[in-house]
Design an enzyme around this catalytic site. Structure first.
Site, PDB file in Angstrom:
ATOM      1  N   ASP A 134      -6.579  19.179   9.751  1.00  0.00           N
ATOM      2  CA  ASP A 134      -5.508  19.836   8.721  1.00  0.00           C
ATOM      3  C   ASP A 134      -3.966  19.465   9.138  1.00  0.00           C
ATOM      4  O   ASP A 134      -3.806  19.102  10.208  1.00  0.00           O
ATOM      5  CB  ASP A 134      -5.890  21.367   8.782  1.00  0.00           C
ATOM      6  CG  ASP A 134      -4.883  22.153   8.020  1.00  0.00           C
ATOM      7  OD1 ASP A 134      -4.883  21.800   6.785  1.00  0.00           O
ATOM      8  OD2 ASP A 134      -4.056  22.825   8.466  1.00  0.00           O
ATOM      9  N   ASP A 185      -6.535  25.853  10.756  1.00  0.00           N
ATOM     10  CA  ASP A 185      -5.820  27.125  11.010  1.00  0.00           C
ATOM     11  C   ASP A 185      -6.195  28.072   9.858  1.00  0.00           C
ATOM     12  O   ASP A 185      -6.036  29.379  10.191  1.00  0.00           O
ATOM     13  CB  ASP A 185      -4.533  26.893  11.185  1.00  0.00           C
ATOM     14  CG  ASP A 185      -3.726  26.583   9.892  1.00  0.00           C
ATOM     15  OD1 ASP A 185      -2.941  27.501   9.129  1.00  0.00           O
ATOM     16  OD2 ASP A 185      -3.687  25.638   9.359  1.00  0.00           O
TER      17      ASP A 185
END
Length: 274
Positions: free
Chosen positions: A9, A223
């Site tokens: 990410d 996250d």
């Protein structure tokens, strides 16, 4: 386990709070690539924004953009694409208008919105970081319902913003009745809408099939809520220390935070030392 692919990410994972990539993380990504591991950027961002970060990394990667609605190879060839249909977009826009809330329609390189607000400032700031010719284009569409015929062949995702979490919750509940769309989030102030079945996890599965890599041979790091599916799918699912609790609960391993080179720590531990 000899891992062959690492999907990462961007915001609050690979990127620091100032939206840059640390020298340590960049060096680690190069070492992983030199060892023959595929590096994949997996983001909710517009494709053009993710693509431009290759200037910082120093090599082109495979990219999963718009929460899995688009997959492209390092040469910018499309491997997979899932466009929102007309009826879904019409319903989403009408619900946003009902709640008088701000939204953006996202294509591969353009962000369309009924009004220019400070939310657009982030795209201007991101563009300033990039040397590449491929930047995020921003266009105002004052009457989106009238423009849908023109936009329907390009929209991958719709982002809805509101600082009032209760308003977002109401919008999410109302739109959840639509069985053709999928709703997730990347920040407290937004919800992100793609086609049903679209996720970073499914995109990772598609890319694995394309590259001939099994899920057990993959690492995924993230996250936020929109990272959960890929973290659950990968053989080694990793949460950064600053991840939300829901991500940490499904992760196999928790690495250091995005400000402490958590990506480098994973590469060192699970790829370079194996």
């Amino acid at each position: 386990m000899q891992y062959k692919l690492i999907a990462i990410d961007m915001d609050d994972t690979l990127l620091r709070h100032d939206k840059t990539i640390s020298k340590e993380n960049i060096e680690a990504l190069h070492k992983a690539r030199e060892k023959g591991v595929y590096v994949v950027i997996s983001t909710g961002r517009v494709f053009a924004s993710a693509y431009a970060y290759a200037d910082m990394i120093g090599f082109r990667t495979y990219i999963i953009a718009s929460n899995g609605a688009l997959i492209r190879d390092p040469d910018n060839n499309t491997i997979y694409e899932s466009l929102l249909n007309y009826d879904s977009m019409e319903e989403i826009i009408k619900v946003c208008q009902k709640y008088n809330t701000y939204f953006q329609l996202i294509s591969d390189k353009t962000v369309f919105s009924p009004e220019i607000t400070n939310k657009f400032q982030r795209y201007a700031e991101w563009n300033e970081l990039f040397k590449t010719e491929l930047k995020v284009d921003v266009q105002e569409v004052k009457e989106p319902l009238k423009e849908l015929d023109k936009l329907k062949s390009s929209i991958l995702k719709i982002i809805v913003f509101n600082d009032d979490v209760e308003v977002l919750k109401s919008i999410r509940e109302e739109l959840s009745k639509n069985t053709s769309i999928q709703i997730t989030s990347s920040y407290m102030d937004n919800i992100e809408i793609v086609n049903k079945g679209v996720s970073k996890g499914r995109a990772l599965k598609i890319l694995g099939g394309y590259l001939g890599i099994e899920r057990e041979e993959m690492i995924a790091i993230g996250d936020s809520e929109n990272d959960i599916e890929m973290i659950k799918f990968a053989g080694l699912g990793v949460a950064v220390e600053n991840a939300i609790d829901e991500v940490k609960k499904v992760a196999d391993f928790i690495t250091k935070s995005n400000m402490e080179d958590g990506v480098k720590y994973v590469i060192d531990k699970f790829i370079l030392q194996s």
